[in-house]
Scaffold this motif. Structure first.
Motif, PDB file in Angstrom:
ATOM      1  N   MET A   1       0.828  -1.187   0.000  1.00 24.90           N
ATOM      2  CA  MET A   1       0.000   0.000   0.000  1.00 24.90           C
ATOM      3  C   MET A   1       0.880   1.261   0.000  1.00 24.90           C
ATOM      4  SD  MET A   1      -3.177   0.692   0.071  1.00 24.90           S
ATOM      5  CE  MET A   1      -4.538   1.489   0.789  1.00 24.90           C
ATOM      6  N   ARG A   2       1.955   1.213   0.813  1.00 23.74           N
ATOM      7  CA  ARG A   2       2.846   2.383   0.884  1.00 23.74           C
ATOM      8  C   ARG A   2       3.556   2.622  -0.448  1.00 23.74           C
ATOM      9  NH1 ARG A   2       4.929   3.529   6.736  1.00 23.74           N
ATOM     10  NH2 ARG A   2       3.302   2.489   7.892  1.00 23.74           N
ATOM     11  N   THR A   3       3.976   1.566  -1.107  1.00 23.58           N
ATOM     12  CA  THR A   3       4.649   1.752  -2.397  1.00 23.58           C
ATOM     13  C   THR A   3       3.677   2.310  -3.430  1.00 23.58           C
ATOM     14  OG1 THR A   3       4.211  -0.543  -3.000  1.00 23.58           O
ATOM     15  CG2 THR A   3       6.358  -0.058  -2.039  1.00 23.58           C
ATOM     16  N   SER A   4       2.424   1.900  -3.322  1.00 23.78           N
ATOM     17  CA  SER A   4       1.412   2.413  -4.243  1.00 23.78           C
ATOM     18  C   SER A   4       1.196   3.912  -4.008  1.00 23.78           C
ATOM     19  CB  SER A   4       0.108   1.646  -4.031  1.00 23.78           C
ATOM     20  OG  SER A   4      -0.890   2.167  -4.862  1.00 23.78           O
ATOM     21  N   ILE A   5       1.153   4.331  -2.746  1.00 23.74           N
ATOM     22  CA  ILE A   5       0.975   5.750  -2.421  1.00 23.74           C
ATOM     23  C   ILE A   5       2.207   6.540  -2.847  1.00 23.74           C
ATOM     24  CG2 ILE A   5       0.743   7.398  -0.522  1.00 23.74           C
ATOM     25  CD1 ILE A   5      -1.083   5.366   0.862  1.00 23.74           C
ATOM     26  N   ALA A   6       3.393   6.002  -2.646  1.00 24.64           N
ATOM     27  CA  ALA A   6       4.629   6.668  -3.055  1.00 24.64           C
ATOM     28  C   ALA A   6       4.671   6.817  -4.575  1.00 24.64           C
ATOM     29  CB  ALA A   6       5.838   5.895  -2.550  1.00 24.64           C
ATOM     30  N   SER A   7       4.236   5.789  -5.280  1.00 25.83           N
ATOM     31  CA  SER A   7       4.191   5.855  -6.737  1.00 25.83           C
ATOM     32  C   SER A   7       3.173   6.894  -7.199  1.00 25.83           C
ATOM     33  CB  SER A   7       3.837   4.474  -7.291  1.00 25.83           C
ATOM     34  OG  SER A   7       3.688   4.532  -8.681  1.00 25.83           O
ATOM     35  N   LEU A   8       2.047   6.967  -6.515  1.00 24.23           N
ATOM     36  CA  LEU A   8       1.021   7.958  -6.850  1.00 24.23           C
ATOM     37  C   LEU A   8       1.539   9.367  -6.600  1.00 24.23           C
ATOM     38  CD1 LEU A   8      -1.873   8.535  -7.735  1.00 24.23           C
ATOM     39  CD2 LEU A   8      -2.565   8.324  -5.342  1.00 24.23           C
ATOM     40  N   ARG A   9       2.250   9.570  -5.502  1.00 21.39           N
ATOM     41  CA  ARG A   9       2.840  10.881  -5.201  1.00 21.39           C
ATOM     42  C   ARG A   9       3.834  11.277  -6.297  1.00 21.39           C
ATOM     43  NH1 ARG A   9       4.301  10.402   1.159  1.00 21.39           N
ATOM     44  NH2 ARG A   9       2.167  10.558   1.932  1.00 21.39           N
ATOM     45  N   THR A  10       4.679  10.336  -6.694  1.00 23.44           N
ATOM     46  CA  THR A  10       5.658  10.604  -7.744  1.00 23.44           C
ATOM     47  C   THR A  10       4.945  10.979  -9.046  1.00 23.44           C
ATOM     48  OG1 THR A  10       7.168   9.012  -6.740  1.00 23.44           O
ATOM     49  CG2 THR A  10       7.604   9.642  -9.017  1.00 23.44           C
ATOM     50  N   THR A  11       3.893  10.249  -9.359  1.00 25.27           N
ATOM     51  CA  THR A  11       3.127  10.538 -10.576  1.00 25.27           C
ATOM     52  C   THR A  11       2.506  11.929 -10.506  1.00 25.27           C
ATOM     53  OG1 THR A  11       2.638   8.188 -10.833  1.00 25.27           O
ATOM     54  CG2 THR A  11       1.254   9.730 -12.045  1.00 25.27           C
ATOM     55  N   ILE A  12       1.947  12.274  -9.353  1.00 26.51           N
ATOM     56  CA  ILE A  12       1.316  13.592  -9.186  1.00 26.51           C
ATOM     57  C   ILE A  12       2.362  14.697  -9.294  1.00 26.51           C
ATOM     58  CG2 ILE A  12       0.149  15.087  -7.518  1.00 26.51           C
ATOM     59  CD1 ILE A  12      -1.398  12.621  -6.569  1.00 26.51           C
ATOM     60  N   VAL A  13       3.507  14.523  -8.669  1.00 27.56           N
ATOM     61  CA  VAL A  13       4.561  15.540  -8.720  1.00 27.56           C
ATOM     62  C   VAL A  13       5.073  15.707 -10.148  1.00 27.56           C
ATOM     63  CG1 VAL A  13       6.918  16.076  -7.981  1.00 27.56           C
ATOM     64  CG2 VAL A  13       5.231  15.312  -6.306  1.00 27.56           C
ATOM     65  N   VAL A  14       5.339  14.602 -10.821  1.00 29.19           N
ATOM     66  CA  VAL A  14       5.833  14.674 -12.195  1.00 29.19           C
ATOM     67  C   VAL A  14       4.786  15.328 -13.099  1.00 29.19           C
ATOM     68  CG1 VAL A  14       6.465  13.270 -14.201  1.00 29.19           C
ATOM     69  CG2 VAL A  14       7.445  12.768 -11.965  1.00 29.19           C
ATOM     70  N   THR A  15       3.529  14.980 -12.925  1.00 24.02           N
ATOM     71  CA  THR A  15       2.455  15.574 -13.720  1.00 24.02           C
ATOM     72  C   THR A  15       2.351  17.073 -13.450  1.00 24.02           C
ATOM     73  OG1 THR A  15       1.244  13.483 -13.662  1.00 24.02           O
ATOM     74  CG2 THR A  15      -0.002  15.466 -14.254  1.00 24.02           C
ATOM     75  N   GLY A  16       2.447  17.475 -12.191  1.00 23.57           N
ATOM     76  CA  GLY A  16       2.382  18.896 -11.833  1.00 23.57           C
ATOM     77  C   GLY A  16       3.536  19.686 -12.432  1.00 23.57           C
ATOM     78  N   VAL A  17       4.744  19.144 -12.307  1.00 24.55           N
ATOM     79  CA  VAL A  17       5.918  19.824 -12.865  1.00 24.55           C
ATOM     80  C   VAL A  17       5.805  19.915 -14.381  1.00 24.55           C
ATOM     81  CG1 VAL A  17       8.414  19.628 -13.199  1.00 24.55           C
ATOM     82  CG2 VAL A  17       7.427  19.262 -10.935  1.00 24.55           C
ATOM     83  N   SER A  18       5.367  18.852 -15.011  1.00 20.08           N
ATOM     84  CA  SER A  18       5.203  18.853 -16.466  1.00 20.08           C
ATOM     85  C   SER A  18       4.155  19.864 -16.906  1.00 20.08           C
ATOM     86  CB  SER A  18       4.802  17.465 -16.965  1.00 20.08           C
ATOM     87  OG  SER A  18       5.803  16.534 -16.662  1.00 20.08           O
ATOM     88  N   SER A  19       3.056  19.951 -16.169  1.00 20.10           N
ATOM     89  CA  SER A  19       2.002  20.907 -16.506  1.00 20.10           C
ATOM     90  C   SER A  19       2.498  22.342 -16.384  1.00 20.10           C
ATOM     91  CB  SER A  19       0.795  20.713 -15.594  1.00 20.10           C
ATOM     92  OG  SER A  19       0.253  19.434 -15.757  1.00 20.10           O
ATOM     93  N   VAL A  20       3.203  22.647 -15.313  1.00 23.02           N
ATOM     94  CA  VAL A  20       3.730  23.997 -15.122  1.00 23.02           C
ATOM     95  C   VAL A  20       4.745  24.327 -16.213  1.00 23.02           C
ATOM     96  CG1 VAL A  20       5.121  25.438 -13.591  1.00 23.02           C
ATOM     97  CG2 VAL A  20       3.261  24.065 -12.646  1.00 23.02           C
ATOM     98  N   LEU A  21       5.614  23.386 -16.509  1.00 22.98           N
ATOM     99  CA  LEU A  21       6.621  23.599 -17.550  1.00 22.98           C
ATOM    100  C   LEU A  21       5.963  23.822 -18.914  1.00 22.98           C
ATOM    101  CD1 LEU A  21       9.640  23.731 -18.075  1.00 22.98           C
ATOM    102  CD2 LEU A  21       9.610  21.275 -18.481  1.00 22.98           C
TER     103      LEU A  21
END
Length: 82
Positions: A1-21
């Motif tokens: 469950m923790r790895t799934s949440i960590a992966s989701l956080r990474t996906t959200i951060v990467v998506t946010g950075v990509s959107s801003v860029l």
């Protein structure tokens, strides 16, 4: 469950950075196009002002020549007879 949440956080951060860029690059491209168009309009305006000045000069010269031609065409005035 923790790895799934960590992966989701990474996906959200990467998506946010990509959107801003992507937004920053898009706005930059729009500003560059706008700047280029403004420079083109300014250049065209300068060329138009030069052309208008040339036309005014030619019209003034033509008016002078027309006035001379009309004066030459007039018959000479005869002195009044007493």
């Amino acid at each position: 469950m923790r790895t799934s949440i960590a992966s989701l956080r990474t996906t959200i951060v990467v998506t946010g950075v990509s959107s801003v860029l992507a937004a920053v690059l898009g706005i930059s491209a729009f500003n560059a196009a706008l700047y280029s168009n403004m420079l083109a309009a300014l250049s065209a305006g300068k060329e138009m002002a030069e052309t208008q000045a040339e036309v005014r000069r030619i019209v003034a010269e033509t008016a002078i020549l027309l006035k001379r031609a009309q004066e030459e065409k007039k018959p000479p005035k005869q002195p009044p007879s007493d």
